[in-house]
Write a protein that holds these residues in place. Structure first.
Motif, PDB file in Angstrom:
ATOM      1  N   HIS A  81       0.860  -1.180   0.000  1.00 48.96           N
ATOM      2  CA  HIS A  81       0.000   0.000   0.000  1.00 48.96           C
ATOM      3  C   HIS A  81       0.893   1.225   0.000  1.00 48.96           C
ATOM      4  O   HIS A  81       1.892   1.274   0.711  1.00 48.96           O
ATOM      5  CB  HIS A  81      -0.915   0.041   1.224  1.00 48.96           C
ATOM      6  N   HIS A 138      -1.341  10.152  -7.892  1.00 51.28           N
ATOM      7  CA  HIS A 138      -1.393   8.739  -7.520  1.00 51.28           C
ATOM      8  C   HIS A 138      -0.927   7.820  -8.649  1.00 51.28           C
ATOM      9  O   HIS A 138      -0.377   6.765  -8.390  1.00 51.28           O
ATOM     10  CB  HIS A 138      -2.813   8.346  -7.119  1.00 51.28           C
ATOM     11  N   LEU A 173       0.143   2.907 -10.820  1.00 47.69           N
ATOM     12  CA  LEU A 173       0.394   3.492  -9.513  1.00 47.69           C
ATOM     13  C   LEU A 173       1.836   3.965  -9.439  1.00 47.69           C
ATOM     14  O   LEU A 173       2.754   3.273  -9.870  1.00 47.69           O
ATOM     15  CB  LEU A 173       0.128   2.431  -8.446  1.00 47.69           C
ATOM     16  N   GLU A 230      -6.144 -10.096  -2.899  1.00 47.54           N
ATOM     17  CA  GLU A 230      -7.295  -9.247  -3.217  1.00 47.54           C
ATOM     18  C   GLU A 230      -8.301  -9.214  -2.061  1.00 47.54           C
ATOM     19  O   GLU A 230      -8.886  -8.169  -1.770  1.00 47.54           O
ATOM     20  CB  GLU A 230      -7.959  -9.724  -4.498  1.00 47.54           C
ATOM     21  N   ARG A 277      -9.695  -5.874   0.245  1.00 55.04           N
ATOM     22  CA  ARG A 277     -11.086  -5.555   0.629  1.00 55.04           C
ATOM     23  C   ARG A 277     -11.189  -5.299   2.130  1.00 55.04           C
ATOM     24  O   ARG A 277     -11.877  -4.384   2.568  1.00 55.04           O
ATOM     25  CB  ARG A 277     -12.025  -6.668   0.178  1.00 55.04           C
ATOM     26  N   ARG A 304      -9.266  -1.887   3.122  1.00 56.81           N
ATOM     27  CA  ARG A 304      -9.935  -0.640   2.705  1.00 56.81           C
ATOM     28  C   ARG A 304     -10.850  -0.058   3.773  1.00 56.81           C
ATOM     29  O   ARG A 304     -11.196   1.114   3.698  1.00 56.81           O
ATOM     30  CB  ARG A 304     -10.719  -0.867   1.421  1.00 56.81           C
ATOM     31  N   GLU A 350      -6.830   6.161   1.080  1.00 51.45           N
ATOM     32  CA  GLU A 350      -6.303   5.947  -0.271  1.00 51.45           C
ATOM     33  C   GLU A 350      -6.655   4.523  -0.710  1.00 51.45           C
ATOM     34  O   GLU A 350      -5.794   3.657  -0.830  1.00 51.45           O
ATOM     35  CB  GLU A 350      -4.794   6.187  -0.309  1.00 51.45           C
ATOM     36  N   PRO A 351      -7.949   4.281  -0.952  1.00 50.48           N
ATOM     37  CA  PRO A 351      -8.416   2.914  -1.217  1.00 50.48           C
ATOM     38  C   PRO A 351      -7.965   2.320  -2.538  1.00 50.48           C
ATOM     39  O   PRO A 351      -8.054   1.108  -2.729  1.00 50.48           O
ATOM     40  CB  PRO A 351      -9.936   3.063  -1.185  1.00 50.48           C
ATOM     41  N   ASP A 352      -7.448   3.146  -3.444  1.00 53.17           N
ATOM     42  CA  ASP A 352      -7.022   2.638  -4.743  1.00 53.17           C
ATOM     43  C   ASP A 352      -5.504   2.557  -4.876  1.00 53.17           C
ATOM     44  O   ASP A 352      -4.985   2.392  -5.982  1.00 53.17           O
ATOM     45  CB  ASP A 352      -7.595   3.520  -5.862  1.00 53.17           C
ATOM     46  N   CYS A 353      -4.806   2.670  -3.750  1.00 49.53           N
ATOM     47  CA  CYS A 353      -3.343   2.720  -3.784  1.00 49.53           C
ATOM     48  C   CYS A 353      -2.713   1.427  -3.279  1.00 49.53           C
ATOM     49  O   CYS A 353      -1.708   1.439  -2.565  1.00 49.53           O
ATOM     50  CB  CYS A 353      -2.852   3.937  -3.010  1.00 49.53           C
ATOM     51  N   GLN A 382      -1.090  -2.343  -4.390  1.00 45.50           N
ATOM     52  CA  GLN A 382      -0.446  -3.001  -5.520  1.00 45.50           C
ATOM     53  C   GLN A 382      -0.094  -4.428  -5.137  1.00 45.50           C
ATOM     54  O   GLN A 382       0.484  -4.665  -4.066  1.00 45.50           O
ATOM     55  CB  GLN A 382       0.819  -2.252  -5.935  1.00 45.50           C
TER      56      GLN A 382
END
Length: 92
Positions: free
Chosen positions: A8, A22, A29, A52, A56, A59, A67-70, A72
């Motif tokens: 993250h 971002h 990313l 994955e 979830r 988050r 930063e829920p989309d950061c 990898q």
């Protein structure tokens, strides 16, 4: 055997007041530790699906939800050398 490392990235706010960046032009990313971005290893998983699932869950946690989309996921091979040569340190 493959494993999946889950990272993250918490992006630092630029000191010049510009927006936090971002992703790069390709949508990948991006981060820069020298600029204050913080990278955290959340875990190493045996399947991408488990990594994955961890995303979830994470988050909903403080900090990560900011930063829920950061996140990898990086696939890696166990017992395989990743850095096979020396390195040089540049002095500025």
């Amino acid at each position: 055997m493959d494993v999946y490392l889950l990272w993250h990235i918490h992006h630092a706010r630029p000191s010049d007041g510009s927006p936090v960046r971002h992703v790069d032009e390709d949508g990948d990313l991006e981060w820069d530790e020298q600029e204050g971005d913080q990278i955290k290893l959340l875990g190493v998983y045996s399947t991408e699906q488990l990594a994955e699932e961890r995303i979830r869950t994470a988050r909903s946690l403080p900090g990560f939800r900011d930063e829920p989309d950061c996140f990898q996921i990086a696939r890696s091979v166990v017992d395989k050398d990743e850095w096979t040569s020396g390195y040089f340190t540049y002095h500025y």
